[in-house]
Scaffold this motif. Structure first.
Motif, mmCIF file in Angstrom:
data_model
loop_
_atom_site.group_PDB
_atom_site.id
_atom_site.type_symbol
_atom_site.label_atom_id
_atom_site.label_comp_id
_atom_site.label_asym_id
_atom_site.label_seq_id
_atom_site.Cartn_x
_atom_site.Cartn_y
_atom_site.Cartn_z
ATOM 1 N N THR A 314 9.544 -5.494 8.275
ATOM 2 C CA THR A 314 9.481 -4.272 7.468
ATOM 3 C C THR A 314 9.178 -4.604 6.018
ATOM 4 O OG1 THR A 314 11.114 -3.222 8.941
ATOM 5 C CG2 THR A 314 10.733 -2.175 6.805
ATOM 6 N N GLY A 315 9.824 -5.648 5.501
ATOM 7 C CA GLY A 315 9.544 -6.081 4.131
ATOM 8 C C GLY A 315 8.117 -6.577 3.974
ATOM 9 N N LEU A 316 7.631 -7.298 4.971
ATOM 10 C CA LEU A 316 6.250 -7.780 4.944
ATOM 11 C C LEU A 316 5.271 -6.606 4.958
ATOM 12 C CD1 LEU A 316 4.081 -9.989 5.168
ATOM 13 C CD2 LEU A 316 4.429 -9.958 7.662
ATOM 14 N N PHE A 317 5.530 -5.643 5.837
ATOM 15 C CA PHE A 317 4.668 -4.458 5.931
ATOM 16 C C PHE A 317 4.666 -3.703 4.609
ATOM 17 C CE2 PHE A 317 4.123 0.078 6.743
ATOM 18 C CZ PHE A 317 2.938 0.096 7.456
ATOM 19 N N ALA A 318 5.849 -3.484 4.029
ATOM 20 C CA ALA A 318 5.951 -2.741 2.768
ATOM 21 C C ALA A 318 5.198 -3.462 1.657
ATOM 22 C CB ALA A 318 7.422 -2.571 2.388
ATOM 23 N N SER A 319 5.363 -4.768 1.571
ATOM 24 C CA SER A 319 4.703 -5.549 0.524
ATOM 25 C C SER A 319 3.186 -5.483 0.660
ATOM 26 C CB SER A 319 5.159 -7.013 0.587
ATOM 27 O OG SER A 319 6.545 -7.119 0.364
ATOM 28 N N VAL A 320 2.702 -5.607 1.887
ATOM 29 C CA VAL A 320 1.261 -5.579 2.138
ATOM 30 C C VAL A 320 0.686 -4.193 1.839
ATOM 31 C CG1 VAL A 320 -0.512 -5.751 3.928
ATOM 32 C CG2 VAL A 320 1.292 -7.467 3.796
ATOM 33 N N VAL A 321 1.400 -3.149 2.259
ATOM 34 C CA VAL A 321 0.923 -1.781 2.031
ATOM 35 C C VAL A 321 0.788 -1.488 0.535
ATOM 36 C CG1 VAL A 321 1.627 0.652 2.127
ATOM 37 C CG2 VAL A 321 1.667 -0.733 4.188
ATOM 38 N N VAL A 322 1.855 -1.762 -0.222
ATOM 39 C CA VAL A 322 1.823 -1.484 -1.663
ATOM 40 C C VAL A 322 0.721 -2.300 -2.338
ATOM 41 C CG1 VAL A 322 3.118 -1.704 -3.815
ATOM 42 C CG2 VAL A 322 4.253 -0.828 -1.781
ATOM 43 N N SER A 323 0.601 -3.555 -1.927
ATOM 44 C CA SER A 323 -0.398 -4.434 -2.518
ATOM 45 C C SER A 323 -1.819 -3.956 -2.227
ATOM 46 C CB SER A 323 -0.214 -5.865 -1.995
ATOM 47 O OG SER A 323 -1.158 -6.725 -2.566
ATOM 48 N N ILE A 324 -2.091 -3.642 -0.971
ATOM 49 C CA ILE A 324 -3.451 -3.246 -0.576
ATOM 50 C C ILE A 324 -3.821 -1.877 -1.137
ATOM 51 C CG2 ILE A 324 -4.877 -2.579 1.400
ATOM 52 C CD1 ILE A 324 -3.655 -4.861 2.962
ATOM 53 N N VAL A 325 -2.885 -0.929 -1.102
ATOM 54 C CA VAL A 325 -3.160 0.408 -1.647
ATOM 55 C C VAL A 325 -3.541 0.314 -3.118
ATOM 56 C CG1 VAL A 325 -2.108 2.611 -2.305
ATOM 57 C CG2 VAL A 325 -1.781 1.722 0.001
ATOM 58 N N SER A 326 -2.738 -0.411 -3.900
ATOM 59 C CA SER A 326 -3.038 -0.531 -5.333
ATOM 60 C C SER A 326 -4.315 -1.330 -5.558
ATOM 61 C CB SER A 326 -1.860 -1.179 -6.067
ATOM 62 O OG SER A 326 -1.554 -2.448 -5.525
ATOM 63 N N LEU A 327 -4.535 -2.348 -4.736
ATOM 64 C CA LEU A 327 -5.740 -3.172 -4.863
ATOM 65 C C LEU A 327 -7.003 -2.350 -4.617
ATOM 66 C CD1 LEU A 327 -6.634 -6.150 -5.264
ATOM 67 C CD2 LEU A 327 -6.595 -6.386 -2.788
ATOM 68 N N ILE A 328 -6.992 -1.551 -3.568
ATOM 69 C CA ILE A 328 -8.146 -0.707 -3.239
ATOM 70 C C ILE A 328 -8.410 0.304 -4.354
ATOM 71 C CG2 ILE A 328 -8.975 1.101 -1.678
ATOM 72 C CD1 ILE A 328 -7.596 -0.426 0.607
ATOM 73 N N MET A 329 -7.356 0.931 -4.851
ATOM 74 C CA MET A 329 -7.542 1.949 -5.889
ATOM 75 C C MET A 329 -8.063 1.355 -7.186
ATOM 76 S SD MET A 329 -4.404 4.584 -5.316
ATOM 77 C CE MET A 329 -5.198 5.800 -6.348
ATOM 78 N N ILE A 330 -7.588 0.150 -7.516
ATOM 79 C CA ILE A 330 -8.061 -0.508 -8.739
ATOM 80 C C ILE A 330 -9.541 -0.859 -8.623
ATOM 81 C CG2 ILE A 330 -7.870 -2.621 -10.119
ATOM 82 C CD1 ILE A 330 -4.822 -2.543 -9.408
ATOM 83 N N ARG A 331 -9.944 -1.293 -7.452
ATOM 84 C CA ARG A 331 -11.329 -1.742 -7.258
ATOM 85 C C ARG A 331 -12.335 -0.590 -7.160
ATOM 86 N NH1 ARG A 331 -12.709 -6.656 -8.691
ATOM 87 N NH2 ARG A 331 -13.886 -7.396 -6.907
ATOM 88 N N PHE A 332 -11.880 0.537 -6.634
ATOM 89 C CA PHE A 332 -12.856 1.590 -6.296
ATOM 90 C C PHE A 332 -12.709 2.876 -7.102
ATOM 91 C CE2 PHE A 332 -12.644 -1.070 -2.458
ATOM 92 C CZ PHE A 332 -13.984 -1.429 -2.382
#
Length: 333
Positions: A314-332
């Protein structure tokens, strides 16, 4: 008389841990100057981890170590405000606010969904989701009363957050270089996605000084989202204790942010010389190295084995989700 004696005893206990952290920070700072690609911050947490694993520091030094992590970190943030311009802070906030809001909401919501999928306890799932999405162990400590969390649940949630904070130190700068992130984009990513304030700021500075300043501003804005979450949580929970919301709000409000903004306002008005700005910035960075050494000393690697796979996943999933969501928004965006 008795109060004076109590204060002396408290500070004597604190000084042991603080001296230990200062020594580690000095060594880490020196090693960082020899190997700038690694940096003092990363050396500090590695040295802290090694010492903490080989030597039980908690009985004698814990009071001072905790003081460094909880109090001196706030001092470092305030000192960073001395070298920042208010217009720059507002501009960073404007660029990052949509990223922060989206990652916080999706982080908590998707983590809650994933916890239900694994049939993990709702309280533990929410603490992991809120801790990951907002401000790490501080958020967990503030909402545990509303969630009526048991001590072992709180410990599991904090251990999970701490583990993925450690991973961030190694992963984020590498990914930032791989994606050729500039300082502003990396600072927004670090401030939005890394869990604890100490870790988010440190990861930013591990990338560059400018990224560290940006990460500090974004992380402080993100921390404020803890307040509406505390107000909303009782509507989702039926077991909150009377007065827990009031106590949580009192503990959650980050007063040091106001001092950070006050210092930046004074700097914008020209109250601080360039020499004072440089000194405060260097001193703040050394305190951050101290904080990372203290964080390393507090980590109990053996305790992660006891977590079980569900909180870990669950911690891994949460970390990946927050990271990828913010990463995608910053890039696009």
């Amino acid at each position: 008389m008795f109060i004076h004696q109590d204060l002396n005893t408290k500070w004597k206990k604190r000084l042991r841990g603080m001296i230990l952290v200062v020594v580690i920070a000095i060594v880490a700072h020196y090693l960082g100057s020899l190997f700038p690609l690694v940096g003092g911050i990363l050396f500090a947490i590695i040295l802290g981890l090694i010492l903490g694993s080989l030597w039980d520091v908690s009985p004698i030094y814990q009071s001072g170590i905790t003081f460094v992590v909880t109090k001196l970190l706030k001092l470092a943030v305030v000192l960073l405000g001395i070298s920042l311009n208010l217009n720059a802070i507002v501009d960073i906030g404007r660029q990052s606010i949509i990223v922060v809001v989206t990652s916080v909401i999706l982080g908590i919501a998707l983590t809650y969904w994933f916890g239900k999928l694994l049939k993990l306890d709702r309280t533990l799932t929410l603490m992991i989701g809120i801790g990951t999405s907002i401000c790490g162990t501080t958020a967990i400590s503030c909402v545990k009363g509303i969630l009526d969390a048991k001590e072992d649940e709180t410990a599991y949630a904090i251990s999970t957050i701490v583990f993925f904070n450690l991973i961030a130190f190694f992963v984020y700068p590498f990914v930032g270089q791989l994606l050729n992130f500039n300082a502003i984009d990396f600072g927004i990513w670090s401030g939005t996605a890394v869990h604890d304030t100490s870790s988010a700021v440190a990861v930013g500075f591990a990338y560059s000084s400018e990224a560290g300043d940006v990460a500090t501003t974004v992380k402080l804005a993100r921390t404020l989202f803890l307040l509406p979450v505390i107000l909303i949580l009782p509507a989702l929970m039926s077991n909150q204790k009377k007065g827990s919301v009031k106590n949580s709000l009192k503990n959650a409000f980050p007063w040091f942010i106001l001092w950070f903004l006050f210092m930046s306002i004074l700097n914008s008005l020209g109250f601080f010389s360039e020499g004072l700005q440089a000194f405060s910035n260097d001193f703040a960075k050394f305190i951050i190295v101290m904080v990372m050494a203290a964080v390393g000393l507090q980590v109990n690697l053996k305790g992660f084995v006891k977590l079980g796979y569900k909180p870990f996943l669950t911690g891994l999933f949460a970390s990946v989700v927050v990271s990828i969501v913010s990463l995608i928004m910053i890039r696009f965006l």
